[in-house]
Design an enzyme around this catalytic site. Structure first.
Site, PDB file in Angstrom:
ATOM      1  N   TYR A   1       0.819  -1.216   0.000  1.00  0.00           N
ATOM      2  CA  TYR A   1       0.000   0.000   0.000  1.00  0.00           C
ATOM      3  C   TYR A   1       0.851   1.264   0.000  1.00  0.00           C
ATOM      4  O   TYR A   1       0.386   2.327  -0.405  1.00  0.00           O
ATOM      5  CB  TYR A   1      -1.038  -0.030   1.127  1.00  0.00           C
ATOM      6  N   GLN A   2       2.075   1.165   0.456  1.00  0.00           N
ATOM      7  CA  GLN A   2       2.976   2.320   0.346  1.00  0.00           C
ATOM      8  C   GLN A   2       3.171   2.682  -1.127  1.00  0.00           C
ATOM      9  O   GLN A   2       3.119   3.839  -1.524  1.00  0.00           O
ATOM     10  CB  GLN A   2       4.329   2.000   0.993  1.00  0.00           C
ATOM     11  N   ARG A   3       3.378   1.654  -1.932  1.00  0.00           N
ATOM     12  CA  ARG A   3       3.453   1.847  -3.383  1.00  0.00           C
ATOM     13  C   ARG A   3       2.240   2.608  -3.895  1.00  0.00           C
ATOM     14  O   ARG A   3       2.349   3.592  -4.621  1.00  0.00           O
ATOM     15  CB  ARG A   3       3.528   0.486  -4.076  1.00  0.00           C
TER      16      ARG A   3
ATOM     17  N   HIS B   1      -5.688  -2.994   6.339  1.00  0.00           N
ATOM     18  CA  HIS B   1      -4.997  -4.016   5.559  1.00  0.00           C
ATOM     19  C   HIS B   1      -3.933  -4.759   6.362  1.00  0.00           C
ATOM     20  O   HIS B   1      -3.158  -5.537   5.808  1.00  0.00           O
ATOM     21  CB  HIS B   1      -4.366  -3.389   4.309  1.00  0.00           C
TER      22      HIS B   1
ATOM     23  N   HIS C   1      -2.182  -7.361   9.135  1.00  0.00           N
ATOM     24  CA  HIS C   1      -2.350  -8.765   9.533  1.00  0.00           C
ATOM     25  C   HIS C   1      -1.929  -8.954  10.994  1.00  0.00           C
ATOM     26  O   HIS C   1      -1.150  -8.169  11.534  1.00  0.00           O
ATOM     27  CB  HIS C   1      -1.502  -9.668   8.633  1.00  0.00           C
TER      28      HIS C   1
ATOM     29  N   ARG D   1      -5.842 -13.942  -3.213  1.00  0.00           N
ATOM     30  CA  ARG D   1      -5.613 -13.504  -4.588  1.00  0.00           C
ATOM     31  C   ARG D   1      -6.879 -13.228  -5.389  1.00  0.00           C
ATOM     32  O   ARG D   1      -7.958 -13.160  -4.866  1.00  0.00           O
ATOM     33  CB  ARG D   1      -4.839 -14.624  -5.279  1.00  0.00           C
TER      34      ARG D   1
ATOM     35  N   GLU E   1      21.400 -33.514 -15.519  1.00  0.00           N
ATOM     36  CA  GLU E   1      21.355 -34.745 -14.719  1.00  0.00           C
ATOM     37  C   GLU E   1      22.434 -34.835 -13.651  1.00  0.00           C
ATOM     38  O   GLU E   1      23.215 -35.789 -13.626  1.00  0.00           O
ATOM     39  CB  GLU E   1      21.374 -35.990 -15.623  1.00  0.00           C
TER      40      GLU E   1
END
Lengths: 545, 545
Positions: free
Chosen positions: A75-77, A228, A230, A253, A479
């Site tokens: 949310y800073q973005r 927002h 947690h 999502r 391999e």
């Protein structure tokens, strides 16, 4: 438009929240164009010009002195765009306000701090409600270009080069013109403080290596983070090999996909993602921190305890005494570069102090495929049921339940071409659950990711000791398989008091990594002595041959 | 070394199998160096020089006239190295043997055919036991360089460019020298025949688009494929957007990882991966094809029925009458490019003919996240159990069970940035299972991938009609979602006899895609008429406005 924002939505206009910032930025920009200096004052100091609302107060309240935005990096973005755009408009119209110098230049710090809150590939840490966003996002193109025009910081140019575009403005033009002089952007080992005055917890970021081999360890000990946020005090995430290895699940999502709950956040965001059990941190008695009460949680933040940033050892430590009544949680993370391990190793010391007995659950949400465990387990291969009934537990299938037979419970998994082992100290009561997200999910909304959960069914004070080790290489095309086994052969907790921890991690080559930690004196000049162990400062790390 | 291969391991030396090729190549190369022409003869014609064993017979028996190697592309890659290296040695020493011209140049065809058996990014189709290998593998570097030196095919140079290395030889030098004249490699719509004479079934590959938007549809109707073969007659896989969308699971993973079964193939390779239920094809009465009897299966291959390759319509069709006693399976896949759909659409007509009643299960192993279904389902959200007890069914969890209320059962999922909808024709008996791989898997060996399974619980003859549609775009970074819903509004099976199928797919814009198919006359010049529908040739595709 001014009537709409200023009169009809006055509450939002005066709110100390990113919604308020969008409103005052819009009204402020209109007002400058219209020459309405009175209205400009109201956007800066609130509708009553008292300073209780408005842009200046938003800067004061929403950003910490280190440039951290209360809601977290995702949310800073989002919020950065109205903050920077409006600040630039203020600067263009009234340079004498020195808006970019305000609060010790916090708006520009917000840009560089946000760039630090990323994995090496630019993905923002998935703290709080977070989805898939990187420093390539539009808001950061604005942020980087405006910040560069003011600071001339040439590290910003290498971010601009990755963004591969500029804003159509004088600032963007300058970035484009100077792009050849870009200097590499360096991710730092650092502490980012939260809270208007920097005293409401924070984020500790420990780094080692560069480029594809950059390792990041993140300790989240912030304040709640508003709607927002947690319930994940002292949660830990770990990145390596350009991947998230011990994940923060982030938000549920499918945002903006109409067939999924109309494109809104999914209900599982509230029933799983925000709950404590959805994170790599301690759950006491199957209840989330602050009993999932956001109002209560918003009143507290964990305390910063210690930080260390030396060439070989990075460390961050924090204490929480409020998230669970009567229980003190003190987590210390080390990122150690030493040739006894082939790659940087993480040591996680989680001290829990409680006079009462509780059930303690400590999950690690690893991303990868299970390869090997050192403990036997009962796998639920024909019938499967849930870990619990509420607080997010109803979203976890129990795939297997293990009972370690020694003091070491190691779980090895493969992610990409690399192996990882979580080596856990166990006692005779320890249970290991192998869980998978996806229970109680009729709409198939959750990702079916696995976790290893350590449970102490009935303990008062307890210390969890975990070592996370990256090792080896698997190349199915050429391999070959190198070093698929962990090099840790034992973990011993030699001293475990309310004052001290002494841990020895024995490695298969016979060497021993010894860690001494003082739990209640962060003074780096203090000498400590306990049962023959002596060291100076909060912590001591040494290798014994 | 010759004694070891030729005397002590005579059985392998004479075997018509890639192990035999490694042996004769080794002995033959030594023998040329030592000038032992008698031993060279034995490597070419078997230890007794009768021609019943040896390199020539291996070429005859193991490659079809189209250059397909019986075990499938993953093992074709592996075997190519001794075949090509030894052939090059023969050519260098005895050019008069014209080894590369032998059997109409099949050794060089083997290289170009193998390059066709790939996704657009070079990953080999996961047919039979297959893991993660691409045309970047070492064997293909040898193959491409040797083939280029003999054919001068400039498409091979663009593969060499992707490989970014050459072999240290004259052939490699020539590739390096000519690399600038590379021409784009073109994936073809084609039929690849199996069997020494090309009459033991084959593989149909339908393609559309180029680069990232290349679509591939694969119908496998080969012979069994020896010990690495799977019981998967008429299985179908689908690739789009540089990803596998409807997958072939391939082999059980973790090969060469010592903690996993000592690095060998896992036991789940036999108990799940080889079984019919592990593939996108029909399972009758919960038993695998040929009742999982490899010897029996090796005696048969499905019949090729028809192939079409026009600009708008690609089609392949094959019939199997042996895999399930008394049941004829006739599958026809269309890949159709028409502006009624935003992207190429796949139509899958699977006709099952049986006088007796059976349970029919047709799974689709999609890769992606479930977004939406048009049918209600009961989700098993708190307790979960298995689909069955044997033949691979014991490895599938039932996550939900649906009962379509209309004739259309559509399932939409998201893979990467794109949506996909499987639209299935349903009747009042149809059940839809949403399953997930991972039951009866105490060692966590299987990938937990989902599937949609259509079940007709008790039917004699039955026709499955399925439409697979790619649509829309989801960008969580730029925050937009386009076309998350399917455009198919109904599917009608208007004619369903043992001779003909007529299907109408109605699209939401009101247009109708009509498909007419003749089931037992592949003559493209034949006129057909049934109940007012008239067409010429095997199939007719038209859009009705």
């Amino acid at each position: 438009m001014v009537r709409f924002f200023y009169e009809e939505n006055r509450e939002t206009f005066d709110r100390i929240h990113n919604h308020g910032t969008w409103a005052v930025a819009a009204v402020g920009m209109i007002s400058y164009v219209m020459g309405d200096t009175d209205m400009v004052e109201r956007t800066l100091y609130g509708s009553d010009k008292s300073g209780k609302g408005g842009f200046i107060r938003q800067i004061d309240q929403l950003f910490s002195p280190d440039g951290y935005f209360e809601e977290g990096p995702y949310y800073q973005r989002y919020s950065l765009q109205p903050f920077l755009t409006f600040a630039q408009v203020i600067r263009n119209n009234e340079p004498q306000r020195k808006i970019f110098e305000y609060k010790d230049g916090v708006l520009l710090k917000a840009v560089t701090t946000l760039l630090q809150l990323t994995e090496n590939n630019g993905q923002f840490f998935h703290l709080n409600d977070a989805l898939d966003k990187t420093w390539h996002s539009n808001e950061l193109v604005w942020g980087v270009d405006i910040a560069y025009s003011l600071t001339g910081d040439k590290q910003l140019l290498s971010i601009a080069r990755e963004q591969n575009r500029v804003i159509i403005s004088e600032e963007g033009f300058r970035v484009a013109k100077d792009i050849e002089s870009a200097q590499p952007f360096i991710h730092q080992t650092m502490i980012v403080r939260d809270g208007p005055d920097g005293n409401k917890g924070g984020i500790g970021i420990l780094r080692s290596g560069t480029g594809k081999d950059e390792v990041a360890v993140v300790l989240k000990y912030t304040s709640h983070g508003m709607g927002h946020g947690h319930f994940d005090k002292l949660s830990f995430t770990y990145y390596d090999n350009s991947r998230e290895i011990l994940q923060d699940y982030g938000a549920a999502r499918f945002l903006n996909i109409e067939p999924k709950n109309g494109g809104h956040y999914l209900k599982e965001n509230d029933t799983f993602c925000k709950h404590t059990i959805g994170h790599n941190t301690l759950v006491v008695d199957e209840k989330s921190h602050f009993d999932y009460d956001m109002k209560l949680s918003s009143g507290y933040a964990p305390e910063f305890y210690a930080f260390r940033n030396t060439e070989k050892v990075k460390m961050v430590s924090s204490v929480d005494k409020n998230a669970v009544p009567g229980v003190t949680m003190h987590r210390t993370l080390f990122l150690i570069d030493d040739p006894v391990f082939s790659r940087p190793v993480v040591v996680d010391l989680f001290k829990v102090i409680s006079p009462e007995k509780h059930q303690y659950d400590l999950p690690f949400y690893y991303l990868g495929q299970l390869i090997h465990t050192t403990y036997p387990y009962e796998a639920f291969t024909t019938q499967r049921s849930l870990l619990g009934e509420s607080n997010g537990y109803q979203h976890l299938w129990v795939e297997a339940k293990g009972k370690p037979e020694t003091h070491l419970a190691a779980t090895t998994f493969l992610n990409g071409n690399r192996f990882y082992t979580l080596s856990s100290l166990a006692d005779s009561h320890t249970e290991v659950y192998l869980n998978r997200i996806g229970g109680t999910d009729p709409d198939f909304n959750l990702r079916n990711d696995p976790s290893v959960m350590l449970r102490q069914p009935y303990a008062s004070s307890h210390t969890f000791v975990n070592v996370v080790e990256a090792h080896g290489d698997y190349d199915p095309r050429a391999e070959y398989t190198i070093e698929p086994y962990s090099s840790v052969s034992s973990i011993q907790l030699l001293i475990d008091t309310e004052e001290y921890l002494v841990v020895q991690v024995e490695v298969k080559n016979g060497k021993i990594l010894e860690i001494c930690l003082s739990l209640n004196n962060p003074d780096e000049k203090q000498n400590h002595a306990v049962s023959g162990y002596q060291w100076r400062g909060v912590s001591s790390i040494q290798v014994i041959n």
